[in-house]
Motif scaffolding. Structure first.
Motif, mmCIF file in Angstrom:
data_model
loop_
_atom_site.group_PDB
_atom_site.id
_atom_site.type_symbol
_atom_site.label_atom_id
_atom_site.label_comp_id
_atom_site.label_asym_id
_atom_site.label_seq_id
_atom_site.Cartn_x
_atom_site.Cartn_y
_atom_site.Cartn_z
ATOM 1 N N SER A 186 28.002 52.607 17.714
ATOM 2 C CA SER A 186 28.826 52.108 15.925
ATOM 3 C C SER A 186 29.525 50.948 16.896
ATOM 4 O O SER A 186 28.839 50.788 18.269
ATOM 5 N N ASP A 206 31.176 52.373 11.442
ATOM 6 C CA ASP A 206 32.335 51.883 12.366
ATOM 7 C C ASP A 206 33.431 52.469 13.554
ATOM 8 O O ASP A 206 33.763 53.864 12.837
ATOM 9 N N ARG A 208 36.305 52.723 14.351
ATOM 10 C CA ARG A 208 37.419 52.972 13.192
ATOM 11 C C ARG A 208 37.338 54.504 12.866
ATOM 12 O O ARG A 208 38.608 54.835 12.620
ATOM 13 N N ASP A 209 36.678 54.824 12.352
ATOM 14 C CA ASP A 209 35.686 55.739 11.778
ATOM 15 C C ASP A 209 35.114 56.819 12.099
ATOM 16 O O ASP A 209 33.891 57.226 12.259
ATOM 17 N N ASP A 211 36.041 60.123 11.705
ATOM 18 C CA ASP A 211 35.390 61.767 10.945
ATOM 19 C C ASP A 211 33.775 61.274 11.115
ATOM 20 O O ASP A 211 32.543 61.576 11.314
ATOM 21 N N ALA A 212 33.686 60.025 10.904
ATOM 22 C CA ALA A 212 31.933 59.505 10.168
ATOM 23 C C ALA A 212 30.936 59.386 11.896
ATOM 24 O O ALA A 212 30.251 60.501 11.828
#
Length: 345
Positions: A186, A206, A208-209, A211-212
């Protein structure tokens, strides 16, 4: 050995100069190394920007740099270490010092200079086929190698690397070398994510994601961003019983982390700082091609343009590892020696 040597010297915050310096005078146990390449590290950036790297405060002028390769110009007089003409990389530590460190006074000068006198014990002769430019990455790659080693055997595991700057990208390369089954990386920027894929990441996310990243549920998480959000994400992205390696250096003082998550998931949190002798394994892996690091170098600038190199290196959106090119001694060539300043970002 006729050109007046230069060095990259930090005087204070926002005050780094390229200066003429005297020829080094080696002690009996020291060799004189004609430096070929030097990699700009985060600590060099901190001395330049802030006049300090963590709690190591600049109190006198100091030559920067500890990621270097070169050729032995004068062998150690006591007969120890490599012979003159030997291409080498450098292990920058002794039991009580580190090149380019203001931790103590007098400071320990670094090796961003045309020629430097170094203890012969610091020098690692390069195997046939390992070029000087790649060899300049041996020190940061050893930092990544040590960090991954803190997690134990990673073969067959799912790994997540938080922060894909130079050390993070090298951690990806080491994880691939060590047999991780799946590697996720990431970052906030596309360039480091692209480089992570080039050195071995199966997929990238990314930063900023959240949840992923949490859905990765990694067996091993290597936190290499050195940021509080990165550390928080690392803990939340590890599976139950997983290991989080704290490779990125956090700021001094207390930091707020989801420690309850670490407790209830029975996570193993382990720190990692510099390395011991892993550089020897790294040199061998670089030489046989099993450790793929070439994409990590995005810029090569002449040493006289060190200030421009620092400016580029501090922008993670446009650069990864920035090398300063000093002399290429004795007519030796490396991948970019015929070119002008190189940019691959």
């Amino acid at each position: 050995m006729t050109t007046t040597p230069i060095a990259v010297v930090a005087h204070a915050a926002s005050d780094v100069r390229v200066e003429e310096v005297p020829e080094p005078t080696p002690a009996a146990h020291e060799a004189v190394v004609a430096v070929a390449y030097g990699g700009i590290c985060g600590s060099d950036l901190h001395y330049w920007q802030h006049g300090a790297a963590g709690e190591s405060i600049l109190r006198a002028p100091m030559v920067l740099g500890h990621e270097v390769s070169g050729v032995v110009a004068i062998a150690a007089a006591d007969g120890s270490g490599p012979a003159a003409g030997t291409p080498v990389t450098v292990h920058p530590a002794t039991p009580d010092s580190y090149l380019g460190s203001a931790a103590r006074l007098p400071h320990q000068d670094g090796a961003f200079a045309t020629r430097v006198a170094l203890p012969a014990t610091m020098l690692r002769a390069l195997p046939e086929g390992l070029d000087l430019r790649t060899a300049a990455l041996a020190e940061p790659a050893a930092v990544a190698w040590h960090g991954v080693g803190q997690a134990g055997d990673v073969r067959g595991m799912r790994a997540l690397v938080i922060g894909s700057g130079p050390i993070g990208a090298l951690a990806v390369a080491v994880l691939r070398h060590h047999g991780a089954a799946e590697i996720v990386a990431s970052d906030l920027h596309e360039l480091p994510l692209r480089i992570a894929r080039e050195v071995g990441a199966d997929r990238t996310i990314d930063a900023r994601d959240a949840d992923a990243l949490a859905a990765v549920e990694a067996d091993v998480v290597v936190e290499s961003s050195g940021t509080l959000p990165g550390l928080q994400t690392a803990i939340r992205s590890a599976r139950r019983g997983g290991t989080v390696v704290l490779l990125g250096l956090q700021r001094s003082g207390d930091v707020a982390v989801p420690i309850a998550t670490a407790i209830t998931r029975e996570l193993h949190l382990v720190g990692s700082f510099r390395f011991r002798d892993e550089i020897d394994e790294v040199v061998a892996a670089l030489a046989d091609g099993s450790l793929h690091v070439a994409p990590v170098v995005t810029h090569v600038l002449g040493a006289a343009d060190a200030l421009a190199g620092l400016e580029v290196a501090r922008d993670a959106s446009v650069s990864s590892k920035v090398l300063l090119r000093f002399a290429i001694p004795d007519g030796r060539r490396a991948a970019d020696d015929d070119a002008d300043d190189e940019t691959r970002a």
